[in-house]
Scaffold this active site. Structure first.
Site, PDB file in Angstrom:
ATOM      1  N   CYS A 281       0.813  -1.222   0.000  1.00 38.63           N
ATOM      2  CA  CYS A 281       0.000   0.000   0.000  1.00 38.63           C
ATOM      3  C   CYS A 281       0.846   1.271   0.000  1.00 38.63           C
ATOM      4  O   CYS A 281       0.318   2.362  -0.204  1.00 38.63           O
ATOM      5  CB  CYS A 281      -0.924   0.007   1.218  1.00 38.63           C
ATOM      6  N   HIS A 434      -3.361   6.862   6.531  1.00 42.97           N
ATOM      7  CA  HIS A 434      -3.589   5.642   5.737  1.00 42.97           C
ATOM      8  C   HIS A 434      -5.061   5.268   5.850  1.00 42.97           C
ATOM      9  O   HIS A 434      -5.704   4.978   4.846  1.00 42.97           O
ATOM     10  CB  HIS A 434      -2.688   4.516   6.255  1.00 42.97           C
ATOM     11  N   HIS A 472      -9.558   2.151  -1.250  1.00 41.96           N
ATOM     12  CA  HIS A 472      -8.124   1.842  -1.140  1.00 41.96           C
ATOM     13  C   HIS A 472      -7.634   1.390  -2.505  1.00 41.96           C
ATOM     14  O   HIS A 472      -7.894   0.267  -2.932  1.00 41.96           O
ATOM     15  CB  HIS A 472      -7.928   0.743  -0.096  1.00 41.96           C
TER      16      HIS A 472
END
Length: 633
Positions: A281, A434, A472
């Site tokens: 990520c 995040h 995401h």
């Protein structure tokens, strides 16, 4: 002086819309915009989504109705809002209510004759199972008898428990904007995003290229899974099992390096540094770090930093879903005590949540060293003074969080304090979290911010969580965060987490300012872009606002140099406005140089000191490469 990496342009696409000139950011904070900005945002989204086209100087709907920009919200506003941000997965990806799969079935004979059928001879499996009795009935047809039982797989459909994603705006089709040649969706998005980023700079790209040596331009980009749709690795893996052929393109175009390669080969024509780093990520930040380090070291003067992921396929979603990582229908219904899942609110960072929501997107940032940015009159959108990356040490679960993110955040905050001072850090800095929207993340990530805030005496530390709106996107996720940070610097509006009712009770928010509504935040100086990736891939970037960056430039170069720069900047802003107006009308004119301007290698000129490449004004230097002692003498 160590070079200062300046952000001079940013483009891209995600569920909120186009990145350039903060269109995607403005879609998120739509209700906080004034009339003119709101009108421009609806216009840009309407053309992006192919709801309106610009023909012969007029805006025309699909029905042939001529409309004004002022009319678009009234006529198409609901459709535009419904077709952006997180929403139910649309059927151009796959049918979540009837997802195709292969059901196993064992057929047992009902009598001593066994199971019999006829088929074409060419369709028999190789080798034919030893228990089968095969009899030719015609030259090309056989009768098969299976004595006892037969295992088969047949088409079937299931109700997918994962039904929402952060999809590119409904109707946006980059394949139709250039000769895409059956390329994977992620690479189509890359071409669009790289064009958007380059044109957003307002600079003549040929001038940029010829202002530096050819090897001083770098492209830093990656995907995580690669291109997983049918035109890429997805087709490579699935086709034979489905009875289809594998194409010559699927392996090559599926690789996670391809976004880098496409930018070089078809957009910029660069012969400089090419770099791909994958860090789950944190992939965008990994590539940003490499670019920043190369600019600071003087190896690169112009950097194209990018990342792309368009992996909304049943296989990828099922993989994350089986880990328990994605928000599913039952979990959402339980959270809301409802019989119906709210697909617009599947991603709920730092609230009561049940998993993250996958998204698709591509982000591209253009960086330069400060000397070149001033020389060319580039627009200063901000600066990246460093990106810190640290691992978690020994782990039990490879996907679980660890201490590495404490290190990256603490270093980033300490660096900011050392440059801008405590007051700026404590009163005018914010976090782009995040914020994956998992129960574990909301606790572990907030604990990091809590401890860092305590250490640096920060109270009311403002926090935004872009995944609440765009999902995401995996590889470009921290690029989404950077785009929002630049929007905050420009508009002074902090996005609240509007998908949650309140902050969850187990979140460490004593020193944090997490709101559920968008709000005016005043001028901000520093953004911390934070990412926590599977496997211990932690990264945090320290990003300064245009105002702070100008102060740094003034100290480094003096007011006289900045006055000269301001004259060139006016021309840049005028060219930026031209592209901005064209893009809002859907006139992107994507850069796709397929075979156009190929280098004639026979024209290369090389001696012991320089290498000249046709098409580039400056030569590549071969002297001064040695960093060690000369032992030849």
């Amino acid at each position: 002086m160590t070079a200062l990496p300046i952000i001079v342009g940013m483009g891209g696409i995600n569920a909120a819309g186009r990145t350039s000139f903060h269109q995607g950011y403005r879609r998120i904070i739509l209700d906080k915009l004034d009339g003119a900005a709101r009108e421009e945002t609806f216009l840009g989204l309407a053309t992006l989504m192919n709801l309106v086209s610009f023909e012969e100087g007029k805006l025309v709907t699909h029905d042939g109705e001529v409309v004004s920009a002022r009319d678009i919200e009234k006529k198409l506003g609901e459709q535009i809002i419904a077709g952006t941000l997180i929403r139910k997965i649309e059927k151009n990806h796959f049918d979540v209510d009837a997802t195709h799969w292969q059901q196993k079935l064992t057929i047992t004979a009902n009598n001593s004759e066994g199971i019999s059928f006829t088929c074409r001879k060419r369709d028999l499996p190789t080798p034919v199972p030893s228990s089968w009795i095969v009899e030719e009935v015609e030259p090309k047809t056989v009768k098969v008898r299976v004595p006892e039982q037969l295992e088969i797989k047949h088409d079937s459909y299931r109700d997918n428990p994962i039904k929402a994603a952060g999809q590119l705006p409904t109707g946006f089709e980059p394949a139709n904007m250039y000769n895409s040649r059956y390329q994977p969706r992620g690479l189509q998005a890359t071409i669009f995003s790289a064009t958007d980023a380059i044109k957003s700079t307002g600079l003549d790209w040929e001038l940029v290229i010829n202002s530096v040596r050819p090897d001083e331009i770098g492209t830093y980009s990656a995907s995580v899974a690669g291109q997983m749709d049918a035109e890429g690795l997805g087709g490579l893996i699935r086709n034979r099992l489905k009875g289809d052929r594998v194409s010559t393109k699927q392996l090559a175009l599926g690789l996670n390096t391809m976004s880098t390669d496409f930018i070089n080969a078809y957009v910029t024509g660069s012969v400089g540094t090419t770099f791909t780093s994958t860090g789950a990520c944190a992939t965008f930040l990994y590539n940003l770090r490499a670019a920043v380090n190369d600019i600071q070291a003087g190896r690169t003067r112009v950097a194209v930093v990018a990342s792309v992921e368009c992996a909304l396929t049943p296989e990828v979603i099922e993989g994350f879903g089986n880990m328990g990582a994605l928000a599913n229908e039952e979990g959402l219904k339980k959270l809301d005590n409802s019989d119906v899942a709210d697909h617009r609110r599947t991603s709920r960072p730092f609230g009561e949540n049940c998993g993250f929501t996958i998204g698709e997107g591509a982000q591209v940032a253009i960086l330069m060293d400060d000397k070149l940015a001033l020389e060319l009159g580039a627009q200063v959108m901000g600066s990246v003074v460093d990106v810190f990356v640290n691992a978690d040490g020994v782990k039990k679960s490879i996907t679980a969080p660890g201490p590495g993110n404490y290190i990256t955040m603490a270093k980033s905050v300490a660096l900011a304090q050392q440059i801008v001072g405590s007051e700026s850090l404590q009163k005018r800095s914010f976090i782009l979290a995040h914020g994956s929207s998992t129960p574990q993340n909301r606790v572990t990530e907030s604990a990091i911010y809590h401890k860092v805030a305590e250490a640096f005496s920060i109270e009311g530390w403002k926090l935004a969580a872009p995944k609440a709106f765009v999902g995401h996107t995996i590889a470009p996720a921290s690029g989404d965060q950077l785009a929002i940070a630049l929007g905050v610097f420009s508009h002074n509006i902090m996005p609240g987490i509007t998908t949650i009712d309140k902050v969850a009770d187990d979140v460490w928010n004593e020193h944090l300012d997490i709101r559920t509504e968008h709000y005016d935040c005043g001028e901000m100086d520093v953004a911390f872009i934070n990412s926590k990736g599977f496997g211990g891939n932690n990264a945090t970037a320290t990003v300064f606002s245009p105002n702070v960056t100008h102060k740094l430039l003034s100290k480094r170069h003096g007011e006289e140099r900045l006055e000269s720069y301001s004259e060139k900047l006016a021309q840049t802003i005028a060219r930026q406005q031209t592209y901005r107006e064209s893009a809002d009308l859907g006139q992107y004119e994507l850069i796709y140089r397929f075979g156009n301007g190929m280098i004639d290698e026979s024209g290369l000129e090389i001696d012991q000191n320089e290498l000249h490449i046709p098409g580039f004004e400056q030569a590549i230097s071969l002297s001064g490469l040695n960093q060690y002692q000369d032992i030849s003498k």
